[in-house]
Design a protein around this motif. Structure first.
Motif, short mmCIF file in Angstrom:
data_model
loop_
_atom_site.label_atom_id
_atom_site.label_comp_id
_atom_site.label_asym_id
_atom_site.label_seq_id
_atom_site.Cartn_x
_atom_site.Cartn_y
_atom_site.Cartn_z
N SER A 102 15.85 -23.20 -22.45
CA SER A 102 14.49 -23.06 -23.56
C SER A 102 14.28 -23.46 -24.66
CB SER A 102 13.40 -21.95 -23.08
OG SER A 102 12.09 -22.25 -23.57
N ILE A 103 13.79 -24.73 -25.61
CA ILE A 103 14.14 -24.83 -26.61
C ILE A 103 12.78 -24.52 -27.77
CG2 ILE A 103 14.50 -26.72 -28.07
CD1 ILE A 103 15.90 -28.30 -26.20
N SER A 104 12.40 -24.18 -28.93
CA SER A 104 10.90 -23.71 -28.66
C SER A 104 10.78 -25.44 -30.10
CB SER A 104 10.96 -22.82 -30.38
OG SER A 104 11.32 -22.05 -29.76
N PRO A 105 9.33 -25.63 -30.25
CA PRO A 105 8.82 -26.93 -30.36
C PRO A 105 9.70 -26.84 -31.97
CG PRO A 105 7.00 -25.22 -30.12
CD PRO A 105 8.47 -25.07 -29.50
N ILE A 106 9.91 -27.88 -32.72
CA ILE A 106 9.91 -28.54 -33.70
C ILE A 106 8.66 -29.17 -34.76
CG2 ILE A 106 11.05 -29.97 -35.62
CD1 ILE A 106 13.18 -28.30 -34.09
N LEU A 107 8.35 -28.30 -35.75
CA LEU A 107 7.12 -28.19 -36.18
C LEU A 107 7.46 -29.26 -37.46
CD1 LEU A 107 3.79 -27.13 -36.88
CD2 LEU A 107 4.63 -25.44 -38.49
N LEU A 108 6.74 -30.34 -37.18
CA LEU A 108 6.89 -31.59 -38.07
C LEU A 108 5.15 -31.60 -39.06
CD1 LEU A 108 7.76 -34.50 -36.25
CD2 LEU A 108 9.02 -32.60 -37.81
N LEU A 109 5.07 -31.24 -40.64
CA LEU A 109 4.15 -30.69 -41.33
C LEU A 109 3.77 -32.40 -41.43
CD1 LEU A 109 5.03 -27.21 -42.61
CD2 LEU A 109 2.94 -27.84 -40.47
N GLY A 110 3.19 -32.87 -41.93
CA GLY A 110 2.98 -34.58 -42.25
C GLY A 110 3.26 -35.29 -41.16
N LEU A 132 12.48 -33.34 -26.02
CA LEU A 132 11.68 -32.05 -27.39
C LEU A 132 10.60 -31.74 -27.71
CD1 LEU A 132 13.11 -30.73 -30.06
CD2 LEU A 132 13.02 -32.30 -31.44
N PRO A 133 10.35 -30.53 -27.39
CA PRO A 133 8.53 -30.41 -27.83
C PRO A 133 8.73 -30.69 -29.55
CG PRO A 133 9.61 -28.46 -27.12
CD PRO A 133 10.58 -29.15 -27.09
N LEU A 134 7.40 -30.67 -28.81
CA LEU A 134 6.82 -31.07 -31.15
C LEU A 134 5.48 -30.80 -30.98
CD1 LEU A 134 8.50 -34.88 -31.57
CD2 LEU A 134 9.90 -32.58 -31.71
N LEU A 135 5.86 -30.35 -32.33
CA LEU A 135 4.48 -29.70 -33.02
C LEU A 135 3.71 -30.67 -34.38
CD1 LEU A 135 4.08 -25.98 -33.45
CD2 LEU A 135 3.11 -27.77 -31.23
N ILE A 136 2.97 -31.87 -34.40
CA ILE A 136 2.17 -32.54 -35.52
C ILE A 136 1.75 -31.66 -36.37
CG2 ILE A 136 1.76 -34.41 -35.54
CD1 ILE A 136 4.22 -34.50 -33.70
N GLY A 137 2.07 -31.34 -37.48
CA GLY A 137 1.19 -30.88 -38.25
C GLY A 137 0.08 -31.37 -38.96
N SER A 138 -0.78 -31.06 -39.27
CA SER A 138 -1.69 -32.10 -40.38
C SER A 138 -2.91 -31.24 -40.71
CB SER A 138 -2.31 -33.23 -39.87
OG SER A 138 -2.73 -33.86 -40.80
N ALA A 182 11.95 -24.82 -36.13
CA ALA A 182 12.41 -24.91 -37.55
C ALA A 182 11.83 -25.83 -38.02
CB ALA A 182 13.45 -26.53 -37.64
N VAL A 183 10.98 -26.00 -38.88
CA VAL A 183 9.60 -26.08 -39.63
C VAL A 183 9.87 -27.44 -41.08
CG1 VAL A 183 8.11 -26.07 -41.22
CG2 VAL A 183 8.83 -24.02 -39.40
N ALA A 184 9.76 -29.05 -40.49
CA ALA A 184 10.26 -30.01 -41.60
C ALA A 184 9.10 -29.88 -42.29
CB ALA A 184 10.98 -31.12 -40.95
N VAL A 185 8.70 -29.88 -43.20
CA VAL A 185 7.50 -30.17 -43.90
C VAL A 185 7.95 -31.16 -45.06
CG1 VAL A 185 7.71 -29.06 -46.30
CG2 VAL A 185 6.07 -30.11 -46.37
N LEU A 186 7.29 -32.60 -44.85
CA LEU A 186 7.12 -34.18 -44.94
C LEU A 186 6.08 -33.85 -46.05
CD1 LEU A 186 7.58 -35.81 -41.79
CD2 LEU A 186 9.40 -34.67 -43.04
N TYR A 187 5.52 -33.93 -47.06
CA TYR A 187 5.15 -33.99 -48.29
C TYR A 187 4.93 -32.99 -49.37
CZ TYR A 187 1.56 -30.69 -45.67
OH TYR A 187 1.42 -29.22 -44.70
N THR A 188 4.11 -32.38 -50.46
CA THR A 188 4.53 -31.35 -50.69
C THR A 188 3.51 -31.09 -50.62
OG1 THR A 188 5.24 -33.92 -53.00
CG2 THR A 188 4.06 -31.21 -53.50
N ASP A 189 4.07 -29.33 -50.77
CA ASP A 189 3.23 -28.23 -50.53
C ASP A 189 2.72 -27.72 -51.66
OD1 ASP A 189 2.60 -26.40 -49.15
OD2 ASP A 189 4.35 -25.63 -47.91
N HIS A 190 2.62 -27.64 -52.09
CA HIS A 190 2.28 -26.86 -53.81
C HIS A 190 1.61 -25.44 -53.31
CE1 HIS A 190 2.31 -30.83 -55.93
NE2 HIS A 190 0.95 -31.44 -55.16
#
Length: 335
Positions: A2-10, A30-36, A73-81
């Motif tokens: 079982s693989i936890s989803p990867i969160l892609l912010l942006g 692979l489960p993905l969470l598309i964050g916006s 895991a979390v990846a943030v693909l924009y500037t998170d001020h």
């Protein structure tokens, strides 16, 4: 397994698009969470994928509005001020990758990591194109017993400046600080005006003028190689492939000098080339970092610590995948 989803912010942007492609190519289930912050965009992107969900991100909430759901895991693909994604990941022991922080902005992020350095892996993915420059440079440096100087010229095609997030990053970098970091004669210095730029030649030999850029590659490469002179610049123009009548591409020209294994002077030039441009090359690095952070490849997930991409990626594997995408690391003639 079982693989936890990867969160892609942006994940709804251009780099997010290529990152999703890269991940799904190797891990189709692979489960993905598309964050916006835009529900419609997140759901639209997720709706076109299997095993993906669009989620609205609340940067003011401690849990980003995600509740208690598991995250691999979390990846943030924009500037998170607000550093909301980093605080969220760090508090929960989740590995985190950021790619948009300027060199002068790293202190708040490092300060968060230092409070609990053993909680999770944190990757400073601010190298030019997330590992492409450093991995290629360190590979080329294997021919040296001592590296004296490193000069890197990144050629950005006029048609390849990416989406709004990339534009926002560069506008911020240039407006906040006018000086450019480099290493000269063993000292880290800040250059201004004409002293901040230099000329370099593209793959096809065309000469371009590079504007100095404070890439974190400078610090990492200086630390690894001990080179007393390191500088990085970005030149905008027509890529060698487009000049030859083809499509736009991205190029990174790497010039090294020093001593070979016999103690004799050595100079070399190499180039990193990707036929798709900067975004898919960036996505290659992001996807491989996430693979290592979450242990998607079956190997143990990356342990807690503070890393550059080149420290957790296997360099030979990276270059092999670059070749599979039609890119390569090539040797160029010296003048």
């Amino acid at each position: 397994m079982s693989i936890s989803p990867i969160l892609l912010l942006g994940g709804t942007g251009q780099i997010g698009h290529f990152t999703i492609q890269a991940l799904r190519k190797r891990y189709p289930d692979l489960p993905l969470l598309i964050g916006s912050r835009n529900r419609q965009k997140a759901e639209q992107v997720a709706g076109a994928l299997d095993n993906a969900e669009g989620v609205v991100i609340d940067p003011h909430a401690d849990d980003l509005g995600l509740g208690q759901r598991p995250i691999g895991a979390v990846a943030v693909l924009y500037t998170d001020h607000r550093l909301a994604s980093l605080r969220y990941a760090h508090a929960r022991g989740i590995a985190h990758l950021g790619i948009s922080t300027g060199l002068y902005e790293v202190a708040p992020e490092i300060a968060i990591h230092m409070q609990r350095p053993d909680t999770a892996a944190m990757v400073l993915g601010y190298e030019w194109l997330v590992g492409a420059t450093t991995i290629a440079t360190l590979t080329a440096a294997k021919a040296y017993s001592r590296v004296a100087s490193i000069r890197i010229g990144a050629l950005v095609d006029e048609e390849d400046w990416g989406g709004p997030a990339v534009t926002e990053d560069f506008e911020r970098f240039t407006s906040v600080i006018s000086s450019v970091l480099a290493r000269r004669d063993g000292a880290f210095v800040w250059r201004k005006g004409e002293d901040a730029g230099f000329a370099f030649r593209a793959i096809d030999g065309t000469e371009l003028t590079a504007s100095g850029f404070s890439s974190i590659d400078i610090a990492g490469l200086a630390a690894v190689t001990g080179a007393s002179d390191v500088e990085f610049g970005i030149g905008t123009g027509i890529s060698s492939s487009r000049r030859a009548g083809g499509a736009k591409s991205t190029e990174i020209i790497i010039e090294l000098s020093g001593l070979d294994d016999a103690g004799k002077p050595l100079r070399t030039r190499h180039a990193v080339f990707h036929p798709g441009g900067a975004a898919p090359l960036t996505a290659l690095g992001i996807s491989m970092v996430l693979e290592r952070l979450a242990g998607l490849d079956g190997k143990p997930a990356t342990e807690a610590g503070l890393f550059f991409p080149y420290q957790i990626l296997e360099h030979g594997e990276y270059l092999e995948r670059l070749t599979q995408e039609g890119g390569r690391l090539m040797a160029l003639p010296c003048a």
